[in-house]
Design an enzyme around this catalytic site. Structure first.
Site, PDB file in Angstrom:
ATOM      1  N   HIS A 117      40.503 -14.356  11.120  1.00  0.00           N
ATOM      2  CA  HIS A 117      41.489 -15.405  12.046  1.00  0.00           C
ATOM      3  C   HIS A 117      42.576 -14.314  12.214  1.00  0.00           C
ATOM      4  CE1 HIS A 117      38.575 -18.054  11.914  1.00  0.00           C
ATOM      5  NE2 HIS A 117      38.158 -19.283  13.184  1.00  0.00           N
TER       6      HIS A 117
ATOM      7  N   GLU B 185      46.058 -16.662  16.722  1.00  0.00           N
ATOM      8  CA  GLU B 185      46.555 -17.568  17.316  1.00  0.00           C
ATOM      9  C   GLU B 185      47.308 -19.058  16.427  1.00  0.00           C
ATOM     10  OE1 GLU B 185      43.573 -20.258  15.340  1.00  0.00           O
ATOM     11  OE2 GLU B 185      42.808 -21.434  17.153  1.00  0.00           O
TER      12      GLU B 185
ATOM     13  N   ASP C 163      33.993 -21.498  18.927  1.00  0.00           N
ATOM     14  CA  ASP C 163      34.257 -22.327  17.102  1.00  0.00           C
ATOM     15  C   ASP C 163      34.730 -23.041  16.993  1.00  0.00           C
ATOM     16  OD1 ASP C 163      36.855 -22.180  15.990  1.00  0.00           O
ATOM     17  OD2 ASP C 163      38.434 -22.373  17.460  1.00  0.00           O
ATOM     18  N   ASP C 164      34.207 -24.650  16.932  1.00  0.00           N
ATOM     19  CA  ASP C 164      34.383 -25.866  16.851  1.00  0.00           C
ATOM     20  C   ASP C 164      34.291 -26.756  18.253  1.00  0.00           C
ATOM     21  OD1 ASP C 164      35.040 -25.542  13.798  1.00  0.00           O
ATOM     22  OD2 ASP C 164      36.693 -25.020  14.987  1.00  0.00           O
TER      23      ASP C 164
ATOM     24  N   HIS D 121      32.315 -16.382  17.483  1.00  0.00           N
ATOM     25  CA  HIS D 121      33.490 -17.400  16.986  1.00  0.00           C
ATOM     26  C   HIS D 121      32.373 -18.583  16.613  1.00  0.00           C
ATOM     27  CE1 HIS D 121      37.167 -17.516  15.102  1.00  0.00           C
ATOM     28  NE2 HIS D 121      36.956 -18.668  15.062  1.00  0.00           N
TER      29      HIS D 121
ATOM     30  N   HIS E  92      32.408 -21.960  14.331  1.00  0.00           N
ATOM     31  CA  HIS E  92      32.054 -22.250  12.681  1.00  0.00           C
ATOM     32  C   HIS E  92      30.940 -23.613  12.396  1.00  0.00           C
ATOM     33  CE1 HIS E  92      37.000 -21.025  11.466  1.00  0.00           C
ATOM     34  NE2 HIS E  92      36.374 -21.342  12.938  1.00  0.00           N
TER      35      HIS E  92
HETATM   36 ZN    ZN Z   1      37.693 -19.821  14.171  1.00  0.00          ZN
END
Ligand code: ZN
Length: 337
Positions: A199, A202, A280-281, A13, A15
């Protein structure tokens, strides 16, 4: 260096644009003659920064604004290639053997690229890192939920009309409370890729996860952490052998959970869910896939054997072909013997 630093890791996961470093932002801004917006970095200049009003909504808004400011310095194919290479090279140095970056046709367009041009640039960056480090990847074409169903269909059509051997899945990111999941089923069907994720669980709770599963046919979920709030849902998710892509640092930074102690990572694993990890980021949340494995070890008590199981889970559920899967599983097995 401990043995976790060398352990084979998988980032399911991530981005792609969310991996841009402050150093890369400065470099690209300089090259492209763009002034970096005020307040984007902390005092050290090493980390991204956004205001903290103590709420999850405030954290998300601040993060999204910082993300948009940082990625706005990316212009043209060369920049996409540089950001992609940088992510893969840094991840491989931490033991990452496979990753599935989420790609966004919309971000490509903002950088002045067609989807095909963006994918050519991403592929060039990836192939260069792969040749140097052996890291492998597939990519997830992803629509942004709060841009609405029409925009999602547009992304799906572009994806369908420009088939790429490394783009094997369609997904959905963005504000989980925008629109209803049913509105996006058409986009998934149009993209018609072999795999899908979304997604869910969350920013929103159980219903969001159920909807993604029932309406989109998703079995692999970005986050899914809030399934822990609903015992019946946990049982349903176990029954379908659901795969959560867990991103601990992201959840703490965006105030989904206040601290490690309240985060459900360990409970998920112990309940028998097929847990995987993601960054993620990463540069926005001060992390990397290597750090996420270290956190699982240091703060959630995961042993080396359990972390290897997490890597194995990820490869078993990766959006790749059987030959690639077998090759990657062998790399994990070779470490454990
Ligand atoms: Zn994400």
């Amino acid at each position: 260096m401990n043995d976790i630093s060398k352990l084979p890791k998988v980032d399911l996961h991530i981005h792609l644009e969310g991996s841009i470093t402050p150093a890369m932002v400065r470099k690209l801004a300089d090259k492209n003659g763009i002034e970096i917006p005020d307040g984007l970095f902390d005092a050290s200049g090493e980390n991204f920064h956004w205001p903290d009003d103590g709420t999850a909504a405030g954290a998300l808004k601040g993060f999204v604004e910082a993300y948009d400011k940082a990625t706005s310095v990316m212009r043209g194919a060369e920049d996409f290639e540089a950001v992609t290479y940088d992510y893969f090279a840094r991840s491989a140095a931490e033991g990452c053997i496979y990753a599935e970056p989420i790609i966004s046709a919309e971000h490509g367009a903002m950088a002045g690229l067609t989807y095909a041009e963006m994918m050519a640039a991403i592929t060039a960056g990836y192939e260069r890192a792969k040749a140097e480090t052996g890291i492998e990847a597939r990519f997830i074409a992803t629509c942004v939920r709060h841009y609405g169903p029409a925009a999602a269909i547009h992304v799906a059509e572009i994806t369908r009309d420009n088939p790429h051997p490394l783009v094997t899945a369609f997904g959905m990111a963005g504000d989980e409370n925008a629109h209803s999941v049913a509105d996006f089923k058409a986009a998934y069907d149009i993209a018609a890729l072999p795999y899908r994720n979304a997604h869910a669980g969350e920013a929103a709770g159980a219903e969001s996860i159920r909807a993604a599963r029932e309406l989109l046919g998703v079995r692999r979920f970005g986050h899914m952490v809030r399934a822990i709030e609903d015992a019946a849902l946990m049982q349903e998710q176990l029954k379908i052998n659901a795969v959560p892509e867990v991103c601990v640092s992201s959840n703490l930074c965006l105030k989904v959970y206040p601290d490690y102690a309240s985060h459900p990572l360990r409970k998920f694993f112990d309940a028998g869910l097929k847990v995987t990890l993601g960054s993620d980021d990463p540069t926005f949340f001060g992390t990397s896939i290597g750090r996420e494995y270290q956190i699982a070890h240091a703060h959630f008590g995961f042993t080396v054997a359990e972390l290897l199981q997490i890597s194995r889970n990820a490869i078993e559920e990766a959006f790749c072909d059987t030959e690639t899967r077998t090759r990657l599983l062998r790399r994990i097995d070779a470490y454990s013997v």
